[in-house]
Scaffold this motif. Structure first.
Motif, PDB file in Angstrom:
ATOM      1  N   VAL A 262     -78.395  62.017 -55.085  1.00 22.77           N
ATOM      2  CA  VAL A 262     -77.229  61.136 -54.966  1.00 22.77           C
ATOM      3  C   VAL A 262     -75.955  61.869 -55.390  1.00 22.77           C
ATOM      4  O   VAL A 262     -74.908  61.779 -54.731  1.00 22.77           O
ATOM      5  N   LEU A 263     -76.022  62.626 -56.499  1.00 22.72           N
ATOM      6  CA  LEU A 263     -74.826  63.340 -56.978  1.00 22.72           C
ATOM      7  C   LEU A 263     -74.337  64.375 -55.970  1.00 22.72           C
ATOM      8  O   LEU A 263     -73.135  64.481 -55.710  1.00 22.72           O
ATOM      9  N   VAL A 264     -75.260  65.156 -55.418  1.00 23.29           N
ATOM     10  CA  VAL A 264     -74.864  66.189 -54.450  1.00 23.29           C
ATOM     11  C   VAL A 264     -74.286  65.549 -53.188  1.00 23.29           C
ATOM     12  O   VAL A 264     -73.279  66.022 -52.644  1.00 23.29           O
ATOM     13  N   VAL A 265     -74.892  64.467 -52.732  1.00 24.22           N
ATOM     14  CA  VAL A 265     -74.362  63.770 -51.550  1.00 24.22           C
ATOM     15  C   VAL A 265     -72.960  63.234 -51.815  1.00 24.22           C
ATOM     16  O   VAL A 265     -72.035  63.414 -50.997  1.00 24.22           O
ATOM     17  N   LEU A 266     -72.764  62.584 -52.967  1.00 26.91           N
ATOM     18  CA  LEU A 266     -71.442  62.053 -53.299  1.00 26.91           C
ATOM     19  C   LEU A 266     -70.427  63.181 -53.493  1.00 26.91           C
ATOM     20  O   LEU A 266     -69.272  63.064 -53.070  1.00 26.91           O
ATOM     21  N   GLY A 267     -70.855  64.268 -54.135  1.00 31.27           N
ATOM     22  CA  GLY A 267     -69.949  65.405 -54.312  1.00 31.27           C
ATOM     23  C   GLY A 267     -69.526  66.012 -52.987  1.00 31.27           C
ATOM     24  O   GLY A 267     -68.356  66.344 -52.775  1.00 31.27           O
ATOM     25  N   TYR A 268     -70.479  66.153 -52.082  1.00 29.92           N
ATOM     26  CA  TYR A 268     -70.184  66.698 -50.752  1.00 29.92           C
ATOM     27  C   TYR A 268     -69.199  65.795 -50.014  1.00 29.92           C
ATOM     28  O   TYR A 268     -68.227  66.282 -49.406  1.00 29.92           O
ATOM     29  N   LEU A 269     -69.445  64.489 -50.048  1.00 30.32           N
ATOM     30  CA  LEU A 269     -68.540  63.552 -49.382  1.00 30.32           C
ATOM     31  C   LEU A 269     -67.149  63.593 -49.996  1.00 30.32           C
ATOM     32  O   LEU A 269     -66.138  63.516 -49.285  1.00 30.32           O
ATOM     33  N   PHE A 270     -67.062  63.722 -51.327  1.00 31.21           N
ATOM     34  CA  PHE A 270     -65.777  63.778 -52.016  1.00 31.21           C
ATOM     35  C   PHE A 270     -64.967  64.988 -51.543  1.00 31.21           C
ATOM     36  O   PHE A 270     -63.781  64.874 -51.202  1.00 31.21           O
ATOM     37  N   VAL A 271     -65.627  66.151 -51.516  1.00 35.42           N
ATOM     38  CA  VAL A 271     -64.939  67.378 -51.079  1.00 35.42           C
ATOM     39  C   VAL A 271     -64.541  67.270 -49.615  1.00 35.42           C
ATOM     40  O   VAL A 271     -63.423  67.637 -49.226  1.00 35.42           O
ATOM     41  N   TRP A 272     -65.425  66.742 -48.787  1.00 33.42           N
ATOM     42  CA  TRP A 272     -65.125  66.647 -47.355  1.00 33.42           C
ATOM     43  C   TRP A 272     -63.980  65.675 -47.081  1.00 33.42           C
ATOM     44  O   TRP A 272     -63.076  65.968 -46.282  1.00 33.42           O
ATOM     45  N   LEU A 273     -63.975  64.523 -47.738  1.00 36.11           N
ATOM     46  CA  LEU A 273     -62.918  63.532 -47.508  1.00 36.11           C
ATOM     47  C   LEU A 273     -61.554  64.064 -47.925  1.00 36.11           C
ATOM     48  O   LEU A 273     -60.537  63.757 -47.294  1.00 36.11           O
ATOM     49  N   LEU A 274     -61.504  64.878 -48.992  1.00 35.48           N
ATOM     50  CA  LEU A 274     -60.213  65.367 -49.477  1.00 35.48           C
ATOM     51  C   LEU A 274     -59.740  66.619 -48.758  1.00 35.48           C
ATOM     52  O   LEU A 274     -58.549  66.792 -48.520  1.00 35.48           O
ATOM     53  N   THR A 275     -60.667  67.510 -48.428  1.00 36.96           N
ATOM     54  CA  THR A 275     -60.259  68.803 -47.872  1.00 36.96           C
ATOM     55  C   THR A 275     -60.528  68.944 -46.387  1.00 36.96           C
ATOM     56  O   THR A 275     -59.937  69.812 -45.740  1.00 36.96           O
ATOM     57  N   GLY A 276     -61.433  68.119 -45.858  1.00 39.09           N
ATOM     58  CA  GLY A 276     -61.796  68.271 -44.454  1.00 39.09           C
ATOM     59  C   GLY A 276     -62.751  69.421 -44.212  1.00 39.09           C
ATOM     60  O   GLY A 276     -63.140  69.679 -43.070  1.00 39.09           O
ATOM     61  N   GLN A 277     -63.150  70.116 -45.276  1.00 44.08           N
ATOM     62  CA  GLN A 277     -64.056  71.250 -45.131  1.00 44.08           C
ATOM     63  C   GLN A 277     -65.503  70.773 -45.215  1.00 44.08           C
ATOM     64  O   GLN A 277     -65.920  70.211 -46.207  1.00 44.08           O
ATOM     65  N   TYR A 278     -66.257  70.998 -44.160  1.00 42.47           N
ATOM     66  CA  TYR A 278     -67.661  70.627 -44.171  1.00 42.47           C
ATOM     67  C   TYR A 278     -68.571  71.850 -44.129  1.00 42.47           C
ATOM     68  O   TYR A 278     -69.796  71.726 -44.229  1.00 42.47           O
TER      69      TYR A 278
END
Length: 417
Positions: A262-278
């Motif tokens: 759950v933490l890694v998924v939420l962290g990934y979504l947080f970074v993607w939503l703010l930076t657009g980097q996937y």
């Protein structure tokens, strides 16, 4: 002077001359390399351009079939000294920023010491942003023959290199998500060009933060609903008949694996939503960490199955011995105790289920819980402050592996009931 001495002297003179020429060549090469790595002092950033003014200048130039009037700071924003309060234009990840770059009259991009515009990168807070090469716009020359060129950059959160990670870490360091940063351009391997311009940079925009909060709440709600209503995080899934999920104890290895997921998924979504980097936002250490938690769960489950089968076989043997009677026959209480160990442990509460066994508090369980919680707090703080998933050191991962290994090893002689 005899011929031999004269010949030796001429040979020495030739060697000295050759050494001088070699030294001169080396100095020349070094000077050329140094010039190629730096930006000439006559190359400077005049200001940050106002997109509306730039659009207006380009429209007028197109209608009049002439060069756009972008010299003398005519397209600059009203203020080049940004503030954290007031109606300042805010820049975020993926925002476009236009820099007005000037060249001295006697220089041009093509001369020694002047870089190719396409080789320049954006600088924020004095730090180069990796792979942020500009889109080179129109140029104009004023009456003093000073050349002005527009360079359009995108503030990209590229952390594919160690240097890029460190640069972004320094840029974002601090308790505030809105901060004033110096802005300039230059070669990625050299210093920034002269500039007095600043911008207001917001790493966590309010709208995107709220969007992430909504998504996170939905994911956490589903996670806790699954944890409470199903046996996904409890011992022995699927369980024997007659053992509903809410009656079974929580499994430490299952909860750890689910928590990291759950933490890694939420962290990934947080970074993607703010930076657009996937791409390249999940460090290799995160994969290793997930592998450790998955392996811990797998080995712990194997231990549980093995112990259950062993106790079940032992209980059947004791029942057979009790039926035969005789000296040393197992008592009914002893048979019941072994049968109980082959079954599912009843749930008391989450903390007791995770931290204790039939003998009370278990040190190996407490150690694993504390170490996991510490790493999870570091994970959350790093993602929030750096807008990037943390890249744990191999030593930290080794400690995590040792903790998990100790838990599995000491789980073998442990009895939950």
């Amino acid at each position: 002077m005899d011929p031999a001495q004269r010949k030796r002297k001429e040979k020495d003179e030739m060697m000295r001359t050759g050494m001088k020429l070699c030294c001169l060549s080396l100095v020349t090469l070094w000077a050329s390399w140094l010039c190629a790595q730096t930006v000439d002092v006559n190359f400077k950033v005049r200001c940050v351009a106002d997109p509306d003014k730039v659009a207006s200048a380009l429209t007028k130039a197109a209608n009049g079939n002439k060069e756009p009037d972008i010299t003398g700071g005519k397209v600059c924003m009203a203020s080049q000294l940004a503030k954290t309060d007031g109606g300042e234009k805010e820049y975020t990840f993926n925002s476009q920023i236009i820099l007005v770059v000037e060249h001295a009259p006697e220089t041009s991009f093509d001369e020694i010491g002047q870089p190719n515009p396409a080789d320049l990168v954006l600088f924020l807070g004095g730090k180069a942003l990796h792979d942020t090469h500009p889109r080179v716009g129109p140029s104009a020359i004023d009456p003093d023959e000073v050349t002005t060129t527009l360079l359009t950059y995108r503030i990209a959160h590229d952390v594919t290199t160690k240097t890029a990670q460190e640069n972004w870490k320094e840029i974002l360091t601090g308790s505030k998500s809105r901060k004033v940063l110096a802005v300039s351009t230059g070669l990625e391997t050299g210093p920034a060009a002269e500039s007095e311009a600043t911008i207001l940079f917001t790493s966590i925009p309010t709208a995107r933060a709220w969007l992430f909060a909504v998504i996170a709440l939905v994911i956490l709600f589903v996670f806790f609903l699954v944890a409470i209503k199903t046996g996904a995080l409890r011992d022995k899934e699927p369980a024997p008949a007659g053992y509903p999920p809410q009656n079974r104890a929580y499994s430490l290895s299952r909860c750890q694996m689910a928590g990291w997921t759950v933490l890694v998924v939420l962290g990934y979504l947080f970074v993607w939503l703010l930076t657009g980097q996937y791409n390249a936002t999940i460090p290799a250490s995160m994969i290793t960490l997930m592998g450790i938690s998955l392996s811990t769960y797998g080995m712990a489950s194997a231990v549980d199955v093995s112990k259950s089968k062993t106790n079940d076989a032992k209980a059947k043997k004791m029942e057979a011995e009790a039926a035969q009677g005789g000296l040393g026959t197992p008592t009914a209480a002893e048979v019941t105790a072994v049968k109980t160990r082959a079954q599912v442990a009843p749930s008391e509460n989450l903390i007791s289920d995770l931290a204790t066994s039939s003998e009370g508090a278990s040190l190996h369980r407490l150690q694993m819980i504390v170490w996991t919680l510490v790493l999870m707090m570091v994970f959350v703080a790093t993602v929030w402050n750096n807008v990037a998933l943390p890249d744990f050191d191999t030593t930290v991962l080794a400690l995590m592996g040792i903790s998990s290994g100790a838990y599995v090893s000491l789980k073998i002689p442990e009895n939950k009931v």
